[in-house]
Design an enzyme around this catalytic site. Structure first.
Site, PDB file in Angstrom:
ATOM      1  N   CYS A   2      -0.156  -2.606  -8.426  1.00  0.00           N
ATOM      2  CA  CYS A   2      -0.882  -2.868  -9.662  1.00  0.00           C
ATOM      3  C   CYS A   2      -0.064  -3.678 -10.466  1.00  0.00           C
ATOM      4  CB  CYS A   2      -1.605  -1.591 -10.529  1.00  0.00           C
ATOM      5  SG  CYS A   2      -2.570  -0.542  -9.549  1.00  0.00           S
ATOM      6  N   ARG A  28       1.044  -7.840  -6.658  1.00  0.00           N
ATOM      7  CA  ARG A  28       1.075  -6.382  -6.745  1.00  0.00           C
ATOM      8  C   ARG A  28      -0.154  -5.419  -6.527  1.00  0.00           C
ATOM      9  NH1 ARG A  28       5.803  -4.947  -9.474  1.00  0.00           N
ATOM     10  NH2 ARG A  28       4.671  -3.002  -9.942  1.00  0.00           N
ATOM     11  N   TRP A  75      -4.633  -2.067  -7.269  1.00  0.00           N
ATOM     12  CA  TRP A  75      -4.352  -1.638  -5.966  1.00  0.00           C
ATOM     13  C   TRP A  75      -4.868  -0.241  -5.997  1.00  0.00           C
ATOM     14  CZ3 TRP A  75      -1.985   2.010  -3.085  1.00  0.00           C
ATOM     15  CH2 TRP A  75      -1.765   1.893  -1.840  1.00  0.00           C
ATOM     16  N   ASN A 101      -0.494   1.575 -14.421  1.00  0.00           N
ATOM     17  CA  ASN A 101      -0.054   1.680 -12.985  1.00  0.00           C
ATOM     18  C   ASN A 101       0.822   2.847 -12.582  1.00  0.00           C
ATOM     19  OD1 ASN A 101       1.275   0.644 -10.565  1.00  0.00           O
ATOM     20  ND2 ASN A 101       2.586  -0.296 -11.632  1.00  0.00           N
ATOM     21  N   GLY A 102       0.251   3.460 -11.601  1.00  0.00           N
ATOM     22  CA  GLY A 102       0.814   4.714 -11.293  1.00  0.00           C
ATOM     23  C   GLY A 102      -0.108   5.695 -10.704  1.00  0.00           C
ATOM     24  N   GLU A 469      10.845  -4.134  13.244  1.00  0.00           N
ATOM     25  CA  GLU A 469      10.620  -5.011  11.792  1.00  0.00           C
ATOM     26  C   GLU A 469       9.429  -6.179  12.295  1.00  0.00           C
ATOM     27  OE1 GLU A 469      10.327  -5.397   9.156  1.00  0.00           O
ATOM     28  OE2 GLU A 469      10.421  -7.537   8.469  1.00  0.00           O
ATOM     29  N   LYS A 473       5.765  -7.098  10.658  1.00  0.00           N
ATOM     30  CA  LYS A 473       5.454  -8.602   9.929  1.00  0.00           C
ATOM     31  C   LYS A 473       4.433  -9.029  10.801  1.00  0.00           C
ATOM     32  CE  LYS A 473       7.189  -8.869   7.393  1.00  0.00           C
ATOM     33  NZ  LYS A 473       8.588  -8.270   7.015  1.00  0.00           N
ATOM     34  N   GLU A 476       1.307  -6.785   9.332  1.00  0.00           N
ATOM     35  CA  GLU A 476       0.647  -6.875   7.920  1.00  0.00           C
ATOM     36  C   GLU A 476      -0.092  -8.234   7.623  1.00  0.00           C
ATOM     37  OE1 GLU A 476       3.798  -5.998   4.840  1.00  0.00           O
ATOM     38  OE2 GLU A 476       5.160  -7.402   6.135  1.00  0.00           O
ATOM     39  N   HIS A 492       9.097   5.193  29.656  1.00  0.00           N
ATOM     40  CA  HIS A 492       8.685   6.625  29.361  1.00  0.00           C
ATOM     41  C   HIS A 492       7.216   6.761  28.790  1.00  0.00           C
ATOM     42  CE1 HIS A 492      12.764   7.624  30.453  1.00  0.00           C
ATOM     43  NE2 HIS A 492      13.127   6.391  29.592  1.00  0.00           N
ATOM     44  N   LYS A 586       2.780  -5.976  -2.908  1.00  0.00           N
ATOM     45  CA  LYS A 586       4.087  -6.132  -2.757  1.00  0.00           C
ATOM     46  C   LYS A 586       4.879  -5.076  -3.139  1.00  0.00           C
ATOM     47  CE  LYS A 586       7.726  -8.876  -2.197  1.00  0.00           C
ATOM     48  NZ  LYS A 586       8.262  -9.134  -0.722  1.00  0.00           N
TER      49      LYS A 586
HETATM   50  O1  M6R Z   1      10.601  -3.512  -2.537  1.00  0.00           O
HETATM   51  P1  M6R Z   1      11.066  -2.803  -1.269  1.00  0.00           P
HETATM   52  O2  M6R Z   1      12.074  -3.662  -0.519  1.00  0.00           O
HETATM   53  O3  M6R Z   1      11.708  -1.367  -1.706  1.00  0.00           O
HETATM   54  O4  M6R Z   1       9.746  -2.627  -0.407  1.00  0.00           O
HETATM   55  C1  M6R Z   1       9.830  -1.764   0.701  1.00  0.00           C
HETATM   56  C2  M6R Z   1       8.500  -2.047   1.472  1.00  0.00           C
HETATM   57  O5  M6R Z   1       7.638  -1.715   0.757  1.00  0.00           O
HETATM   58  C3  M6R Z   1       8.447  -3.313   1.882  1.00  0.00           C
HETATM   59  O6  M6R Z   1       9.648  -3.839   2.842  1.00  0.00           O
HETATM   60  C4  M6R Z   1       7.180  -3.525   2.978  1.00  0.00           C
HETATM   61  O7  M6R Z   1       7.435  -2.900   3.993  1.00  0.00           O
HETATM   62  C5  M6R Z   1       6.973  -5.115   3.112  1.00  0.00           C
HETATM   63  N1  M6R Z   1       5.553  -5.535   2.969  1.00  0.00           N
HETATM   64  C6  M6R Z   1       7.268  -5.484   4.539  1.00  0.00           C
HETATM   65  O8  M6R Z   1       6.960  -6.942   4.606  1.00  0.00           O
END
Ligand code: M6R
Length: 591
Positions: A2, A28, A75, A101-102, A469, A473, A476, A492, A586
């Protein structure tokens, strides 16, 4: 999670300023948005809609001459994506409006209590109880009613409220970020969850810390929530500029930020060497070091645990922020925690730091937003220096964090200069690698595989976390089902998932793991898999080759970049918005 933004000042178009600021915070949260402003008749007007704030037509907001406005881009946490659940929420008589927000953890019991007192609720959100609580206590006056509300609610929050009879904004913070931007000469004030929202107007900021509130009238007054006593705050000038938070000539932030890795790595390596040595010494003398991060930052921590083992022969633990509480039994005042984060505001990582702090653990953070909560909580901060990262998918911050941790591992092995040289060479190799031809080559691959249902990524040792990782990517932004595995684990179980044509990315560094991971790729190929090799050398088993430089211990940094580009290309070809993927945000400021 948010985005919230408020404006009070001499300009007559506060609502438009807030909308434009919210557009910069859209990363956000983007399932709905809303604004509230005081109109010419001193009434509070609210406009809210489902969908993205970037899609709003400003002309639809006519006759909005106003000097004070607040806004929110959501969000969803409590309650679905509906117009009623969008913020701001107002009191029944429409005199008070609130954005938040929260999460308010005890909202249900408060809601029931308020309902018994006759309050009627218009939404399913936890936020709405805030505005009803303020209303319930208005006999005390707006400021005290706001403060009394804070005493009743539990959880992590950033809240902003306005009242139609007073020309002021009140905001409070506990756990979720809130920053005040100011131009004191003009008596112009901004409050936002993140700096880019007001960077166009000022680079002078004041941070609200946890349990603090601010009243914005013709001046700023800060208070400690716990005793409602006035406190002094410092003005900080930040060195971000508006253009850094803009897309420039790129169609999306994600690709802009991927290309920025030509420079960001060099900036990341340029650390204060004394600080690097101090942290390295702390790692060497600690009774246990925990690397902690979430999502991509968590994968960076995981990769770093291999890098420390390989380079410094040193065991460091890694854990996701959300899992860290289970390790609290092992913490003492001789433990070291290194928190890794782009935003510096991720709730799970922050909670891990809070738990550690209580046990006397020394806190180091590797953060991109240098003025974030994590940075301010830490004993030592190693800045990532990647500049604002706005696409939800982390790219440039990731490789810079990896570079800093690689540097630390070398420093632990008393080989700081060797590590630095390796990373300087890697930065130069990246500069050569990322170019339009390379991008085109990856786009050709994306076109071939864009309609697949699933894809897999394998890696080994340092590059196993990079396989994980890579899967994040791809998931998402492309929404293709993607999973990462340690190459050796395939037989396995996961190899049962491979069928004719299933794309499988094999990350193959030029090190002692090369032959083994090649054999794993071969096993996939024998079952019909389509092998995409990410490696310095081509191989006959590859159906498609994404060449990467031979970067030694820095191979995780170079190997993730072509996969970032592939994820981006797939997102665009599949008509997804790579900057704002569905269901995500984000900065994950809720647990
Ligand atoms: O701001 P941060 O690096 O602490 O955020 C952590 C994760 O939320 C962030 O890396 C998330 O997994 C990304 N969207 C991945 O691309």
């Amino acid at each position: 999670m948010c985005g919230i933004f408020a404006y009070k000042g001499p300009q007559k178009n506060a609502a438009h300023i807030v909308i434009n600021g919210l557009k910069k915070l859209e990363y956000r949260g983007y399932d709905s948005w809303g604004i509230a402003f005081k109109n010419r008749n001193n009434e509070i007007e609210i406009h809210k809609e489902i969908g993205k704030i970037s899609e709003i037509d400003l002309d639809s907001l006519k006759d909005t001459e106003n000097h004070l406005a607040i806004g929110h881009t959501r969000w969803a946490t409590h309650g679905g994506v509906t117009r009623a659940n969008a913020h701001p929420h107002s009191s029944e008589d429409k005199s008070i409006a609130v954005i938040h927000n929260g999460i308010i953890e005890n909202y249900l019991e408060i809601k029931k209590d308020l309902q018994k007192k006759g309050h009627k609720f218009a939404s399913e959100t936890d936020t709405e109880i805030i505005v009803h609580l303020i209303e319930e206590n208005m006999s005390l006056g707006f400021e005290k009613a706001f403060h009394k509300t804070l005493e009743k609610i539990n959880g992590r929050f950033a809240i902003i409220a306005i009242y139609d009879k007073e020309d002021k904004i009140i905001a409070a913070r506990k756990g979720s970020p809130l920053i005040v931007g100011l131009n004191d000469e003009k008596k112009e004030y901004f409050i936002a969850s993140d700096i880019p929202a007001f960077l166009k107007y000022t680079n002078k900021v004041m941070y609200l810390d946890d349990n603090q509130m601010v009243i914005v009238n013709d001046e700023l007054k800060f208070y400690d929530i716990q005793n409602f006593k006035s406190i002094e705050k410092r003005v900080i000038e930040i060195d971000w500029h508006e253009e850094m938070a803009e897309k420039g000539d790129h169609p999306h932030f994600m690709i802009k930020e991927i290309f920025e890795q030509k420079d960001t790595l060099s900036r990341a390596i340029n650390q204060d060497e004394e600080k690097i040595k101090e942290v390295a010494q702390a790692i060497k003398s600690a009774y246990g070091t925990f690397l902690v991060g979430c999502g991509t930052a968590g994968k960076v921590c995981h990769a770093a645990s291999y890098i420390f083992s390989q380079v410094a022969k040193k065991h460091v633990n890694f854990t996701f922020g959300s899992e860290f509480p289970s390790y609290h039994h092992f913490l003492t005042d001789r433990t070291l925690m290194i928190a890794v984060s782009q935003s510096g505001e991720t709730a799970d990582t922050l909670e891990a730091m809070e738990i550690a702090k209580e046990k006397g653990v020394k806190l180091v953070s590797i953060v991109n937003v240098e003025t974030s909560t994590m940075a301010r909580m830490s004993d030592i901060v190693l800045p990532v220096k990647a500049g604002p990262e706005k696409a939800v998918a982390s790219t440039k911050a990731t490789t810079s964090q990896l570079a800093i941790l690689t540097l630390l591992a070398y420093a632990c092995a008393d080989k700081l200069q060797e590590g630095k040289q390796l990373l300087i060479n890697t930065a130069a190799q990246i500069n050569d690698m990322i170019n339009p031809r390379y991008e085109e080559h990856i786009e050709t691959l994306a076109n071939k595989i864009k309609d697949v249902e699933s894809m897999y990524v394998i890696g080994k040792s340092l590059n196993y976390p990079m396989a994980l990782e890579a899967a994040i990517k791809l998931q998402e932004v492309s929404y293709i089902h993607a999973e990462g595995f340690a190459g050796g684990e395939l037989k396995h179980g996961p190899i049962a998932l491979i069928s004719e044509g299933t794309p499988c990315i094999a990350i193959i560094a030029n090190d002692e793991t090369k032959n083994e991971i090649l054999s794993n790729a071969m096993e996939i190929k024998a079952r019909g898999g389509y092998i995409i090799g990410v490696s310095p050398d081509n191989n006959e088993i590859f159906d498609y080759w994404l060449k990467t430089p031979d970067a030694g211990d820095a191979s995780p940094i170079v190997n993730i970049i072509p996969i970032q580009i592939l994820a981006y290309k797939l997102a665009v070809l599949r008509k997804n918005n790579p900057d704002m993927p569905r269901n995500l945000a984000k900065s994950v400021t809720v647990k």
